[in-house]
Design a protein around this motif. Structure first.
Motif, mmCIF file in Angstrom:
data_model
loop_
_atom_site.group_PDB
_atom_site.id
_atom_site.type_symbol
_atom_site.label_atom_id
_atom_site.label_comp_id
_atom_site.label_asym_id
_atom_site.label_seq_id
_atom_site.Cartn_x
_atom_site.Cartn_y
_atom_site.Cartn_z
ATOM 1 N N ALA A 1 86.014 10.694 -18.404
ATOM 2 C CA ALA A 1 86.277 11.493 -19.595
ATOM 3 C C ALA A 1 86.431 12.938 -19.156
ATOM 4 N N CYS A 2 87.260 13.691 -19.870
ATOM 5 C CA CYS A 2 87.450 15.101 -19.558
ATOM 6 C C CYS A 2 87.565 15.863 -20.870
ATOM 7 N N GLY A 3 86.832 16.952 -20.958
ATOM 8 C CA GLY A 3 86.880 17.754 -22.171
ATOM 9 C C GLY A 3 86.708 19.222 -21.852
ATOM 10 N N GLU A 4 86.816 20.032 -22.878
ATOM 11 C CA GLU A 4 86.674 21.475 -22.727
ATOM 12 C C GLU A 4 85.308 21.891 -23.234
ATOM 13 N N ALA A 5 84.658 22.785 -22.472
ATOM 14 C CA ALA A 5 83.338 23.281 -22.866
ATOM 15 C C ALA A 5 83.112 24.664 -22.273
ATOM 16 N N ARG A 6 82.257 25.426 -22.915
ATOM 17 C CA ARG A 6 81.825 26.688 -22.336
ATOM 18 C C ARG A 6 80.797 26.337 -21.268
ATOM 19 N N LEU A 7 81.059 26.713 -20.027
ATOM 20 C CA LEU A 7 80.185 26.366 -18.917
ATOM 21 C C LEU A 7 79.097 27.426 -18.758
ATOM 22 N N ALA A 8 78.152 27.189 -17.846
ATOM 23 C CA ALA A 8 76.952 28.014 -17.729
ATOM 24 C C ALA A 8 77.221 29.478 -17.371
ATOM 25 N N ARG A 9 78.289 29.723 -16.630
ATOM 26 C CA ARG A 9 78.646 31.098 -16.245
ATOM 27 C C ARG A 9 80.133 31.311 -16.509
ATOM 28 N N PRO A 10 80.529 32.497 -16.892
ATOM 29 C CA PRO A 10 81.934 32.742 -17.263
ATOM 30 C C PRO A 10 82.946 32.466 -16.159
ATOM 31 N N GLU A 11 82.552 32.615 -14.882
ATOM 32 C CA GLU A 11 83.498 32.394 -13.780
ATOM 33 C C GLU A 11 83.726 30.916 -13.465
ATOM 34 N N LEU A 12 82.899 30.045 -14.022
ATOM 35 C CA LEU A 12 83.049 28.612 -13.761
ATOM 36 C C LEU A 12 84.209 28.038 -14.555
ATOM 37 N N LYS A 13 84.998 27.192 -13.875
ATOM 38 C CA LYS A 13 86.168 26.579 -14.501
ATOM 39 C C LYS A 13 86.052 25.068 -14.641
ATOM 40 N N VAL A 14 85.166 24.435 -13.847
ATOM 41 C CA VAL A 14 85.043 22.978 -13.863
ATOM 42 C C VAL A 14 83.614 22.569 -13.509
ATOM 43 N N GLU A 15 83.155 21.517 -14.162
ATOM 44 C CA GLU A 15 81.875 20.879 -13.831
ATOM 45 C C GLU A 15 82.098 19.372 -13.876
#
Length: 112
Positions: free
Chosen positions: A91-105
């Motif tokens: 599955a792949c979705g969009e989310a606000r990650l833990a730090r602004p510079e992060l683009k993928v988890e």
């Protein structure tokens, strides 16, 4: 039996139970989503090895992107990394990650 590997106060990097390894979410370093995805997958692979697993044993992957506009770029790196014939449920979705510079988890569950 539950085995916890690299356990801290907040989380374990790996939890194994009944022949399945559950990895904590992995992020990567780099300026682009491609760089971060490559680094992230390198970290996933290291944890899989530590758990007694491998990329061809991944059962499920959940991928979070900070911007779905990066979907194709991330997939290019992902597709080159996943062993042919061993694509997991994903599955792949969009989310606000833990730090602004992060683009993928990436969060992975794999057979041991």
């Amino acid at each position: 039996m539950i085995e916890r590997i690299d356990t801290g106060q907040r989380m374990s990097k790996i939890v194994k139970h009944n022949g399945v390894a559950y990895l904590c979410g992995q992020v990567g370093d780099g300026a682009t989503v491609s760089d971060q995805t490559r680094d992230c997958l390198s970290r996933v692979e290291a944890l899989l090895n530590k758990a007694g697993s491998a990329p061809d044993r991944i059962l499920q992957a959940v991928i979070w992107l900070s911007d779905m506009a990066d979907f194709a770029e991330m997939n290019e790196v992902w597709d080159a990394w996943v062993p042919e014939g061993h694509a997991p449920a994903r599955a792949c979705g969009e989310a606000r990650l833990a730090r602004p510079e992060l683009k993928v988890e990436i969060i992975v569950t794999a057979a041991c």
